[in-house]
Design an enzyme around this catalytic site. Structure first.
Site, mmCIF file in Angstrom:
data_model
loop_
_atom_site.group_PDB
_atom_site.id
_atom_site.type_symbol
_atom_site.label_atom_id
_atom_site.label_comp_id
_atom_site.label_asym_id
_atom_site.label_seq_id
_atom_site.Cartn_x
_atom_site.Cartn_y
_atom_site.Cartn_z
ATOM 1 N N TRP A 96 8.523 3.912 -3.028
ATOM 2 C CA TRP A 96 7.234 3.323 -2.623
ATOM 3 C C TRP A 96 7.117 1.854 -3.009
ATOM 4 O O TRP A 96 6.078 1.416 -3.504
ATOM 5 C CB TRP A 96 6.070 4.133 -3.228
ATOM 6 C CG TRP A 96 6.182 5.598 -3.022
ATOM 7 C CD1 TRP A 96 6.346 6.558 -3.978
ATOM 8 C CD2 TRP A 96 6.174 6.298 -1.768
ATOM 9 N NE1 TRP A 96 6.435 7.810 -3.405
ATOM 10 C CE2 TRP A 96 6.331 7.669 -2.038
ATOM 11 C CE3 TRP A 96 6.053 5.882 -0.440
ATOM 12 C CZ2 TRP A 96 6.369 8.629 -1.049
ATOM 13 C CZ3 TRP A 96 6.085 6.860 0.557
ATOM 14 C CH2 TRP A 96 6.234 8.210 0.238
ATOM 15 N N GLU A 151 -1.558 2.442 -6.686
ATOM 16 C CA GLU A 151 -2.080 1.879 -7.943
ATOM 17 C C GLU A 151 -2.774 2.969 -8.775
ATOM 18 O O GLU A 151 -3.740 2.704 -9.484
ATOM 19 C CB GLU A 151 -3.059 0.722 -7.670
ATOM 20 C CG GLU A 151 -2.480 -0.457 -6.933
ATOM 21 C CD GLU A 151 -1.527 -1.273 -7.783
ATOM 22 O OE1 GLU A 151 -1.310 -0.930 -8.953
ATOM 23 O OE2 GLU A 151 -0.985 -2.270 -7.264
ATOM 24 N N GLY A 171 -3.998 -4.918 -11.355
ATOM 25 C CA GLY A 171 -3.627 -4.516 -10.009
ATOM 26 C C GLY A 171 -4.678 -3.618 -9.367
ATOM 27 O O GLY A 171 -4.914 -3.684 -8.159
ATOM 28 N N LEU A 227 8.006 0.601 -10.120
ATOM 29 C CA LEU A 227 7.630 1.495 -11.209
ATOM 30 C C LEU A 227 7.842 2.959 -10.806
ATOM 31 O O LEU A 227 8.550 3.700 -11.475
ATOM 32 C CB LEU A 227 6.166 1.263 -11.600
ATOM 33 C CG LEU A 227 5.585 2.196 -12.668
ATOM 34 C CD1 LEU A 227 6.326 2.039 -13.990
ATOM 35 C CD2 LEU A 227 4.089 1.938 -12.860
ATOM 36 N N ASP A 229 -4.023 -2.447 -14.702
ATOM 37 C CA ASP A 229 -5.465 -2.683 -14.789
ATOM 38 C C ASP A 229 -5.871 -3.821 -13.855
ATOM 39 O O ASP A 229 -6.845 -3.714 -13.106
ATOM 40 C CB ASP A 229 -5.868 -3.018 -16.227
ATOM 41 C CG ASP A 229 -5.891 -1.793 -17.129
ATOM 42 O OD1 ASP A 229 -6.003 -0.667 -16.598
ATOM 43 O OD2 ASP A 229 -5.784 -1.957 -18.361
ATOM 44 N N LEU A 269 -18.321 3.754 16.903
ATOM 45 C CA LEU A 269 -17.732 3.360 18.182
ATOM 46 C C LEU A 269 -17.516 4.557 19.113
ATOM 47 O O LEU A 269 -17.191 4.373 20.294
ATOM 48 C CB LEU A 269 -16.401 2.642 17.964
ATOM 49 C CG LEU A 269 -16.482 1.117 17.777
ATOM 50 C CD1 LEU A 269 -17.214 0.742 16.492
ATOM 51 C CD2 LEU A 269 -15.096 0.485 17.785
ATOM 52 N N GLY A 270 -17.684 5.764 18.593
ATOM 53 C CA GLY A 270 -17.532 6.945 19.423
ATOM 54 C C GLY A 270 -16.116 7.088 19.958
ATOM 55 O O GLY A 270 -15.134 6.862 19.240
ATOM 56 N N THR A 302 6.428 -1.719 -2.279
ATOM 57 C CA THR A 302 5.856 -2.667 -1.323
ATOM 58 C C THR A 302 6.703 -3.930 -1.308
ATOM 59 O O THR A 302 7.066 -4.461 -2.364
ATOM 60 C CB THR A 302 4.406 -3.013 -1.709
ATOM 61 O OG1 THR A 302 3.627 -1.815 -1.703
ATOM 62 C CG2 THR A 302 3.806 -4.017 -0.745
ATOM 63 N N ARG A 327 -23.468 -2.342 22.562
ATOM 64 C CA ARG A 327 -23.529 -1.085 23.319
ATOM 65 C C ARG A 327 -24.982 -0.642 23.495
ATOM 66 O O ARG A 327 -25.760 -0.642 22.534
ATOM 67 C CB ARG A 327 -22.752 -0.007 22.551
ATOM 68 C CG ARG A 327 -22.786 1.370 23.172
ATOM 69 C CD ARG A 327 -21.831 1.487 24.321
ATOM 70 N NE ARG A 327 -21.688 2.883 24.748
ATOM 71 C CZ ARG A 327 -20.965 3.260 25.783
ATOM 72 N NH1 ARG A 327 -20.304 2.355 26.495
ATOM 73 N NH2 ARG A 327 -20.877 4.533 26.099
#
Length: 383
Positions: A161, A367, A246, A130, A244, A342-343, A163, A272
């Site tokens: 673009w 989208e 998608g 599209l 819609d 996770l730092g 996919t 941790r």
């Protein structure tokens, strides 16, 4: 790493079993390989074949055409499970379903029976053309043309673009058949091996590395007239109707990605230790994780509510835009916060949190950007 299954409310026992089957398949076929696929930017075509053979590529389409005959409420939760294992694969499944949408809604009985069963079985992987480099949020300004020549159309132009660009077996293509703006666009189903159709080298992206994205080039591509879907000039309405659905697909993918990021963050925070106890027991981090969990669960509730409207045959365009907006914005926040939990480790490629953060960004863009979603929502409110 294995995580506790999500608590879901599903309509029947068959749906519960389907979710369980999907989770097992993802744990077996996708999670063990996705880090390497991402690092190598390798497109996992075999994974899509496995999903197709398992019946997971055609779930929202009728059983008479080779689909699963399931409501969107269930299909999207299956898609979320797939995306939790790999956002790249989840996006690919959503794009494939979108690529089949025009054929299902606007194709003739003969077109559907001839082409749709192999698509839904995964033997044929689809792509959706599209956008153009100058026409993303404004598809009515597209320049790719399809000129009638006897019993054929000749397509010339470029679609950005895309996919699965260069990897797909068929392309759903929107092209201009007249100069009447949005009313001058038609929809075509183009086989990948059609002479004159080629793909540019894949885009060098920030994330979704194992999902190939390319510009597709059309140079005097001759398409039999029977490969047009719907009437001339109906293409943009076909495209927008598909978007819609998608957008709900991307909402579910974003939610699956956010859930996986939350899972990784929780597991790390439990393991941790700091100041003599697991870091999850420190209020500063525990509250951050609580906000992440709230974002994931509210996102899930939002897309499921929109899906139920669709399943009931009620208007759902505004709710689809709200779901896409909420789920993708939440995914960006959750994945960013997962890196924070996770730092320093979250900033390294030794853990998947940084990949999740990179993957989440594009969810706010494709989208229809989230700015466009706000435009759709506000216009609907004005009506």
């Amino acid at each position: 790493m294995s995580y506790a299954p999500i608590q879901r409310l599903l309509p029947d026992d068959e749906s519960v079993e389907l979710i369980s089957l999907t989770r097992s398949l993802v744990d077996r076929e996708i999670r063990p390989v996705i880090a390497d696929l991402d690092a190598e930017a390798h497109f996992p075509r075999d994974v899509f074949r496995i999903l197709g053979r398992s019946g997971l590529l055609g779930l929202p389409y009728p059983e008479s055409l080779g689909g699963g005959g399931l409501p969107y409420e269930v299909y999207l939760q299956v898609l979320e499970e797939i995306a939790s294992g790999s956002a790249s694969v989840g996006v690919g499944v959503s794009v494939h379903a979108l690529s089949c949408f025009g054929l299902f809604t606007a194709g003739t009985d003969e077109q559907r029976s001839n082409w749709l069963p192999t698509m839904l079985a995964g033997d044929q992987l689809g792509a959706y053309c599209l956008s153009e480099s100058h026409a993303g949020s404004d598809p009515a300004s597209m320049r790719t043309t399809a000129v009638r020549d006897g019993d054929h159309y000749v397509i010339n132009g470029a679609k950005a673009w895309t996919t699965h660009g260069g990897k797909a077996d068929f392309y759903k293509v929107m092209a201009r058949t007249s100069d009447e703006g949005g009313r001058g666009i038609s929809c075509f189903l183009v086989a990948a091996d059609t002479p004159g159709l080629t793909a540019d080298p894949p885009e060098r992206k920030m994330g979704l590395m194992s999902s190939t994205t390319s510009t597709m080039l059309f140079e005097d591509v001759h398409i039999p007239a029977h490969r047009r879907l719907g009437a001339e000039g109906q293409g943009l309405s076909i495209a927008l109707a598909g978007l819609d659905a998608g957008r709900l697909g991307i909402a579910a993918v974003a939610t699956g990605l956010a859930q996986e990021a939350l899972n990784v963050a929780i597991a790390y925070a439990k393991d941790r230790r700091a100041f003599g106890k697991p870091v999850i027991e420190h209020q500063g981090l525990g509250f951050l994780l609580a906000d992440m969990a709230a974002a994931v669960e509210s996102a899930r509730a939002t897309y499921i509510a929109a899906a139920r409207l669709k399943d009931a045959g009620k208007p759902f365009s505004r709710q689809a835009s709200i779901a896409k907006l909420v789920c993708t914005d939440n995914a960006m926040k959750v994945t960013t916060d997962a890196v924070q939990v996770l730092g320093g480790a979250g900033y390294t490629k030794d853990f998947p949190a940084e990949r999740f953060m990179r993957e989440a960004k594009v969810m706010q863009i494709f989208e229809g950007t989230n700015q466009i979603q706000r435009l759709v929502i506000s216009r609907d409110l004005a009506r």
